[in-house]
Design a protein around this motif. Structure first.
Motif, mmCIF file in Angstrom:
data_model
loop_
_atom_site.group_PDB
_atom_site.id
_atom_site.type_symbol
_atom_site.label_atom_id
_atom_site.label_comp_id
_atom_site.label_asym_id
_atom_site.label_seq_id
_atom_site.Cartn_x
_atom_site.Cartn_y
_atom_site.Cartn_z
ATOM 1 N N ASN A 44 5.004 5.841 3.815
ATOM 2 C CA ASN A 44 5.067 4.535 3.157
ATOM 3 C C ASN A 44 5.845 4.565 1.837
ATOM 4 O OD1 ASN A 44 2.999 6.074 2.016
ATOM 5 N ND2 ASN A 44 1.797 4.285 1.450
ATOM 6 N N GLU A 47 8.933 2.118 3.171
ATOM 7 C CA GLU A 47 8.513 1.020 4.035
ATOM 8 C C GLU A 47 6.994 0.948 4.090
ATOM 9 O OE1 GLU A 47 10.365 1.150 7.851
ATOM 10 O OE2 GLU A 47 12.333 1.554 6.998
ATOM 11 N N SER A 48 6.486 -0.263 4.212
ATOM 12 C CA SER A 48 5.047 -0.469 4.317
ATOM 13 C C SER A 48 4.546 0.046 5.660
ATOM 14 C CB SER A 48 4.698 -1.948 4.207
ATOM 15 O OG SER A 48 5.075 -2.434 2.949
ATOM 16 N N GLU A 52 -0.437 -5.395 4.280
ATOM 17 C CA GLU A 52 -1.021 -5.575 2.949
ATOM 18 C C GLU A 52 -0.533 -4.556 1.928
ATOM 19 O OE1 GLU A 52 -5.246 -5.636 3.283
ATOM 20 O OE2 GLU A 52 -5.213 -7.054 4.925
ATOM 21 N N GLN A 53 0.209 -3.565 2.362
ATOM 22 C CA GLN A 53 0.598 -2.485 1.475
ATOM 23 C C GLN A 53 2.061 -2.594 1.063
ATOM 24 O OE1 GLN A 53 0.273 1.382 3.232
ATOM 25 N NE2 GLN A 53 -0.050 2.352 1.256
ATOM 26 N N THR A 54 2.320 -2.504 -0.225
ATOM 27 C CA THR A 54 3.675 -2.466 -0.748
ATOM 28 C C THR A 54 4.155 -1.024 -0.692
ATOM 29 O OG1 THR A 54 3.134 -4.281 -2.250
ATOM 30 C CG2 THR A 54 5.103 -2.998 -2.761
ATOM 31 N N LYS A 58 8.588 0.669 -4.277
ATOM 32 C CA LYS A 58 8.614 -0.655 -4.911
ATOM 33 C C LYS A 58 7.444 -0.871 -5.866
ATOM 34 C CE LYS A 58 11.254 -3.117 -1.443
ATOM 35 N NZ LYS A 58 11.292 -4.260 -0.538
ATOM 36 N N THR A 59 6.464 0.010 -5.822
ATOM 37 C CA THR A 59 5.315 -0.090 -6.708
ATOM 38 C C THR A 59 5.526 0.695 -7.994
ATOM 39 O OG1 THR A 59 3.858 -0.311 -4.795
ATOM 40 C CG2 THR A 59 2.817 0.302 -6.864
ATOM 41 N N LYS A 62 10.599 -0.093 -10.994
ATOM 42 C CA LYS A 62 11.088 -1.469 -11.064
ATOM 43 C C LYS A 62 12.416 -1.482 -11.802
ATOM 44 C CE LYS A 62 7.734 -3.630 -9.033
ATOM 45 N NZ LYS A 62 7.925 -4.258 -7.751
ATOM 46 N N ASP A 69 2.138 -7.770 -11.752
ATOM 47 C CA ASP A 69 1.331 -7.278 -10.644
ATOM 48 C C ASP A 69 0.477 -6.071 -11.012
ATOM 49 O OD1 ASP A 69 3.620 -5.748 -10.966
ATOM 50 O OD2 ASP A 69 3.738 -5.222 -8.840
#
Length: 171
Positions: A44, A47-48, A52-54, A58-59, A62, A69
């Motif tokens: 992950n 890709e998720s 429901e998971q980022t 991407k978490t 930035k 968030d």
């Protein structure tokens, strides 16, 4: 591709491709342990694996100063990377070269990552090792400008801003 986009792409890639920085941002305990897989190898990362998971990437990274968030109930570490002020160099050096501030905003959840170690300081040290004094993009070696706490970070987080200066090309 514009020069600014090209420079930022090189700078951003250098961060997310660093194995130790990813470990410091993602793993809660013993992030640099060789027993843990490299974060970029996790399913992950890009890709998720569920709706429901980022994705991890991407978490934790930035391309702008985004904190809306960051919540106390989902503890993470994050680095926001973006350009700040650009200034012309002395006119006698070149009309096409300038200095550009490179901002790193580092956010760490206090109760999860700062409780047992100084995680934010380790992240700052790693970013400094990756960038400081090196020709990473643009012209010349990256220089330290300043570091400072970020006023009013999201609830439950500590924030620190690291600013470096790089040489760049005018638009």
């Amino acid at each position: 591709m514009s020069m600014m986009v090209q420079e930022m792409t090189e700078l951003f890639n250098r961060a997310w491709q660093d194995i130790d920085l990813n470990r410091l941002l993602y793993y809660k305990d013993t992030p640099l342990s060789s027993d843990l897989p490299d974060v970029q190898e996790l399913d992950n990362y890009f890709e998720s694996t569920s709706d429901e998971q980022t994705p991890i990437f991407k978490t934790i990274f930035k391309r702008a100063a985004k904190t809306s968030d960051l919540t106390d109930d989902k503890p993470i570490c994050r680095v926001c990377i973006y350009f700040g002020i650009s200034s012309p160099l002395s006119p006698h050096l070149s009309e096409k070269v300038l200095e550009r501030d490179l901002h790193f905003d580092i956010y760490t959840h206090i109760d999860t990552f700062e409780e047992n170690e100084f995680r934010s300081l380790k992240i700052i040290d790693r970013l400094s090792a990756i960038y400081l004094g090196k020709n990473v993009a643009g012209y010349g070696k990256t220089q330290f400008v300043r570091g400072q706490p970020i006023a009013n970070p999201p609830n439950g987080y500590t924030g620190y801003k690291l600013i470096l200066k790089i040489g760049g090309q005018k638009w």
